[in-house]
Design an enzyme around this catalytic site. Structure first.
Site, PDB file in Angstrom:
ATOM      1  N   LYS A 206      -6.912  13.982  71.216  1.00  0.00           N
ATOM      2  CA  LYS A 206      -6.477  15.141  70.438  1.00  0.00           C
ATOM      3  C   LYS A 206      -5.269  14.753  69.574  1.00  0.00           C
ATOM      4  O   LYS A 206      -5.233  15.006  68.386  1.00  0.00           O
ATOM      5  CB  LYS A 206      -6.136  16.274  71.403  1.00  0.00           C
ATOM      6  CG  LYS A 206      -5.741  17.553  70.732  1.00  0.00           C
ATOM      7  CD  LYS A 206      -5.636  18.686  71.737  1.00  0.00           C
ATOM      8  CE  LYS A 206      -5.007  19.902  71.096  1.00  0.00           C
ATOM      9  NZ  LYS A 206      -4.903  21.038  72.011  1.00  0.00           N
ATOM     10  N   GLU A 212      -2.292   5.453  76.791  1.00  0.00           N
ATOM     11  CA  GLU A 212      -3.450   4.790  77.402  1.00  0.00           C
ATOM     12  C   GLU A 212      -4.563   4.590  76.371  1.00  0.00           C
ATOM     13  O   GLU A 212      -5.123   3.508  76.226  1.00  0.00           O
ATOM     14  CB  GLU A 212      -4.021   5.644  78.557  1.00  0.00           C
ATOM     15  CG  GLU A 212      -3.137   5.754  79.772  1.00  0.00           C
ATOM     16  CD  GLU A 212      -2.205   6.944  79.709  1.00  0.00           C
ATOM     17  OE1 GLU A 212      -1.862   7.403  78.591  1.00  0.00           O
ATOM     18  OE2 GLU A 212      -1.796   7.426  80.784  1.00  0.00           O
ATOM     19  N   GLY A 266      -7.053  20.366  75.565  1.00  0.00           N
ATOM     20  CA  GLY A 266      -7.700  19.114  75.961  1.00  0.00           C
ATOM     21  C   GLY A 266      -8.717  19.312  77.073  1.00  0.00           C
ATOM     22  O   GLY A 266      -9.864  18.859  76.985  1.00  0.00           O
ATOM     23  N   ARG A 267      -8.329  20.039  78.114  1.00  0.00           N
ATOM     24  CA  ARG A 267      -9.228  20.171  79.269  1.00  0.00           C
ATOM     25  C   ARG A 267     -10.330  21.209  79.048  1.00  0.00           C
ATOM     26  O   ARG A 267     -11.128  21.473  79.937  1.00  0.00           O
ATOM     27  CB  ARG A 267      -8.411  20.478  80.528  1.00  0.00           C
ATOM     28  CG  ARG A 267      -7.448  21.645  80.394  1.00  0.00           C
ATOM     29  CD  ARG A 267      -6.417  21.659  81.507  1.00  0.00           C
ATOM     30  NE  ARG A 267      -5.390  22.679  81.300  1.00  0.00           N
ATOM     31  CZ  ARG A 267      -4.302  22.498  80.567  1.00  0.00           C
ATOM     32  NH1 ARG A 267      -4.094  21.349  79.956  1.00  0.00           N
ATOM     33  NH2 ARG A 267      -3.410  23.468  80.443  1.00  0.00           N
ATOM     34  N   GLU A 352      -4.206  21.293  86.059  1.00  0.00           N
ATOM     35  CA  GLU A 352      -3.331  21.171  84.879  1.00  0.00           C
ATOM     36  C   GLU A 352      -3.110  22.557  84.264  1.00  0.00           C
ATOM     37  O   GLU A 352      -2.110  22.792  83.600  1.00  0.00           O
ATOM     38  CB  GLU A 352      -3.952  20.213  83.849  1.00  0.00           C
ATOM     39  CG  GLU A 352      -2.933  19.663  82.861  1.00  0.00           C
ATOM     40  CD  GLU A 352      -3.454  18.506  82.016  1.00  0.00           C
ATOM     41  OE1 GLU A 352      -3.082  17.349  82.272  1.00  0.00           O
ATOM     42  OE2 GLU A 352      -4.237  18.761  81.093  1.00  0.00           O
ATOM     43  N   HIS A 383     -19.520  13.835 105.908  1.00  0.00           N
ATOM     44  CA  HIS A 383     -19.200  12.714 106.791  1.00  0.00           C
ATOM     45  C   HIS A 383     -17.811  12.178 106.517  1.00  0.00           C
ATOM     46  O   HIS A 383     -17.490  11.041 106.861  1.00  0.00           O
ATOM     47  CB  HIS A 383     -20.252  11.611 106.626  1.00  0.00           C
ATOM     48  CG  HIS A 383     -21.594  12.066 107.091  1.00  0.00           C
ATOM     49  ND1 HIS A 383     -22.019  11.932 108.399  1.00  0.00           N
ATOM     50  CD2 HIS A 383     -22.582  12.719 106.439  1.00  0.00           C
ATOM     51  CE1 HIS A 383     -23.227  12.455 108.511  1.00  0.00           C
ATOM     52  NE2 HIS A 383     -23.594  12.950 107.351  1.00  0.00           N
ATOM     53  N   LYS A 511       5.678  10.500  81.383  1.00  0.00           N
ATOM     54  CA  LYS A 511       5.419   9.728  80.158  1.00  0.00           C
ATOM     55  C   LYS A 511       6.738   9.233  79.577  1.00  0.00           C
ATOM     56  O   LYS A 511       6.868   8.067  79.193  1.00  0.00           O
ATOM     57  CB  LYS A 511       4.735  10.608  79.097  1.00  0.00           C
ATOM     58  CG  LYS A 511       3.301  10.984  79.373  1.00  0.00           C
ATOM     59  CD  LYS A 511       2.749  11.747  78.164  1.00  0.00           C
ATOM     60  CE  LYS A 511       1.451  12.449  78.469  1.00  0.00           C
ATOM     61  NZ  LYS A 511       1.012  13.339  77.409  1.00  0.00           N
TER      62      LYS A 511
HETATM   63  O1  F6P Z   1      -2.493  14.536  80.663  1.00  0.00           O
HETATM   64  C1  F6P Z   1      -1.948  15.229  79.618  1.00  0.00           C
HETATM   65  C2  F6P Z   1      -2.864  15.378  78.454  1.00  0.00           C
HETATM   66  O2  F6P Z   1      -2.135  15.916  77.412  1.00  0.00           O
HETATM   67  C3  F6P Z   1      -4.085  16.233  78.749  1.00  0.00           C
HETATM   68  O3  F6P Z   1      -3.856  17.579  78.672  1.00  0.00           O
HETATM   69  C4  F6P Z   1      -5.049  15.730  77.740  1.00  0.00           C
HETATM   70  O4  F6P Z   1      -6.336  16.110  78.053  1.00  0.00           O
HETATM   71  C5  F6P Z   1      -4.796  14.240  77.841  1.00  0.00           C
HETATM   72  O5  F6P Z   1      -3.408  14.133  78.037  1.00  0.00           O
HETATM   73  C6  F6P Z   1      -5.233  13.425  76.670  1.00  0.00           C
HETATM   74  O6  F6P Z   1      -4.585  13.781  75.495  1.00  0.00           O
HETATM   75  P1  F6P Z   1      -5.130  13.325  74.096  1.00  0.00           P
HETATM   76  O7  F6P Z   1      -6.484  13.896  73.912  1.00  0.00           O
HETATM   77  O8  F6P Z   1      -4.148  13.855  73.088  1.00  0.00           O
HETATM   78  O9  F6P Z   1      -5.173  11.827  74.076  1.00  0.00           O
END
Ligand code: F6P
Length: 546
Positions: A206, A212, A266-267, A352, A383, A511
């Protein structure tokens, strides 16, 4: 703003919970032959049975009253109409617009969002058709065989969950991969399975700044360029984002960018361009069914009276246990192997969203909010951790999810699976008295001493609540329904708990600190950390990595 736990509706539930603690669900079944009928809702291809809960008519009506006192009906309208209910980020929350299949106009800042939603869906369709048919060629003229989605959190969990859930609908010969973790192992292990000239990377973020995702995307780009040269990027990289500038900076042509908007959390984004890998895997027709399933629940949620409204009831039952019985966790237990990532997906969606300690008006909560969610596909969980759910000291409400038909009706596997899911729900509810355990031991010809000791260990209190969600089959439509159900359940609970379910400030501190620690590990900067533990750990790591 009046705190929800100071309302008369809350107080009434407090007093009812004391009375209910003395009642057993199994006895309530004996007293009321219509209990299943009373507490079951059929909707399309889905059945929601909530009869195995610690509720009676009084409790149920009082929960509905609590929802009314929290202004739930009005809040639902606000969300669907594009009001900026994400107050700390001043944003609308409109994942429902992404699956608004009747296309009625929905306005954000006086602009109808639907033309843009449809425009992006059309571009996704054209692109995924091209990739699936082989019309889209890589740099060396070959068809795409591997899709690698690079994203994390909401830009990963929805697509990976849905692609796994809908495997029977996925195109043969297209391998779907998902890389999320910053751990280089994740990327390297996926790249081992891919060839540069037949691989397409979807960089999904987003913000397009997530550490990452950008680190993984750069590694993937280097891998591609090393083999095919820089000009290959345009045929092997597409982006999904809200941030055009960053996409350009990364070197992806914005023609190959699929946009979404800041009113998609995002979620809650798998219905948007973030769903591109899902669409590539299952094709437009099936993706549309997924949207339709989500939309069917939206209509149900928006128009059905609270007392017959499935997400409302799911949300209120959670409130009942978390706030009035001290339940801190909640298990989602899908009895379908294809749904094996569903609990992981819901962990982000739920935790979240409602893992918050501050109310809308900035006051700290003095009651419990979002639960700890966990789950595994049945019967593996049986199990593993079911022991604790059956006999442990915690109350853990469960949602069982099961399809009536399997995609793989081999032998009697599915009947055994179904027998297990029904048995688990029944065992949790009914339990086994000490007397029953004793009789069993007598039948087993145990001696008196053993019986006296073992009967306690072998007894089950029962009275442990669960919901049963049956679907005809796990298909695109029912998956859409399931996801949408949980999204709205989370919304309902956020309204009751008076928290903003749509921000996620809780992920920021880690972060920030990682950014401070990184140069101390990698660039040999002076170790300047306020606590001794972090300082010594950094030193130890540095010394060992020299
Ligand atoms: O973990 C935090 C967060 O902002 C989530 O809400 C989101 O889904 C994820 O990081 C990834 O963010 P982006 O789509 O901006 O890379």
């Amino acid at each position: 703003m009046k705190s929800i736990n100071k309302t008369k509706e809350w107080k009434k539930l407090e007093s009812l919970s004391k009375k209910m603690s003395k009642k057993h669900i199994y006895d309530m079944f004996k007293e009321d032959k219509d209990r299943y009928k009373k507490y079951t809702i059929d909707l399309d291809k889905l059945t929601f049975d909530f009869s195995k809960n610690r509720i009676d008519e009084k409790v149920f009506n009082s929960l509905i009253d609590l929802a009314k006192s929290a202004g739930l009906q009005e809040k639902i309208e606000e969300m669907f109409c594009g009001e900026k209910i994400n107050t700390t980020e001043n944003r609308a929350v409109l994942h429902t617009a992404l699956r608004n299949r009747d296309n009625h106009p929905i306005f954000v800042d006086d602009e109808d969002v639907m033309p843009e939603v449809n425009n992006v869906l059309k571009r996704m369709k054209d692109f995924s058709d091209e990739v699936r048919s082989g019309e889209w060629k890589g740099h060396s003229g070959k068809k795409i065989k591997s899709i690698v989605n690079i994203g994390i959190g909401g830009s990963d969990l929805g697509p990976v969950m849905a692609v796994e859930a809908l495997k029977p609908y996925c195109k043969k010969g297209l391998d779907m991969h998902f890389v999320s973790n910053i751990d280089g192992t994740h990327m390297i292990e996926v790249l081992k399975k891919c060839k540069p000239d037949t691989t397409l990377f979807v960089v999904a973020s987003k913000t397009f700044t997530t550490q990452e995702t950008m680190t993984n995307a750069n590694t993937a780009r280097k891998w591609l360029i090393d083999e095919l040269g820089k000009t290959a990027v345009k045929k092997h990289f597409v982006a999904v984002s809200t941030n055009k500038e960053e996409v350009k900076k990364f070197g992806i042509n914005v023609k190959n960018m699929f946009e979404f908007w800041n009113w998609v959390g995002g979620r809650y984004s798998m219905w948007s361009a973030i769903g591109l890998p899902i669409m590539i895997a299952i094709g437009w027709d099936n993706f549309e069914k997924l949207l339709e399933g989500g939309n069917a629940i939206d209509k149900h949620f928006r128009t059905t009276p609270l007392e017959n409204n499935i997400p409302v009831i799911m949300g209120l039952l959670g409130v009942w246990y978390h706030n009035f019985f001290g339940a801190e966790s909640y298990a989602v237990l899908p009895y379908d192997q294809y749904l094996h990532r569903f609990p992981a997906y819901l962990q982000q969606a739920d935790m979240e969203s409602n893992g918050k300690g501050v109310r809308f008006d900035g006051k700290y909560l003095d009651y419990q909010s979002g639960p700890i969610l966990f789950g595994e596909p049945g019967t593996n969980g049986q199990h593993s951790f079911y022991q604790l759910i059956h006999q442990g000291t915690h109350l853990i409400p469960c949602d069982f999810i099961a399809p009536i038909h399997s995609h793989n009706e081999t032998g009697n596997h599915h009947e055994i699976l179904l027998a297990n899911v029904l048995a688990q729900a029944k065992a949790l509810m009914k339990g086994k008295t000490e007397k029953e355990a004793e009789e069993e031991l007598i039948r087993m010809k145990k001696n008196k001493e053993d019986i006296a000791l073992l009967k306690k260990h072998r007894a089950f209190s029962g009275n442990r609540p669960s919901n049963m969600i049956l679907v005809e089959k796990v298909d695109p439509f029912t998956l859409g329904m399931l996801v949408s159900l949980y999204e709205h359940k989370i919304f309902v609970q956020g309204v009751i708990w008076q928290v903003n379910s749509y921000d996620q400030w809780g992920v920021e501190l880690g972060k920030q600190l990682a950014n401070q620690i990184l140069p101390q590990i990698s660039a040999g900067k002076n170790v300047k950390t306020s606590d001794n533990s972090t300082k010594n750990l950094i030193k130890k790591i540095r010394k060992a990595r020299k």
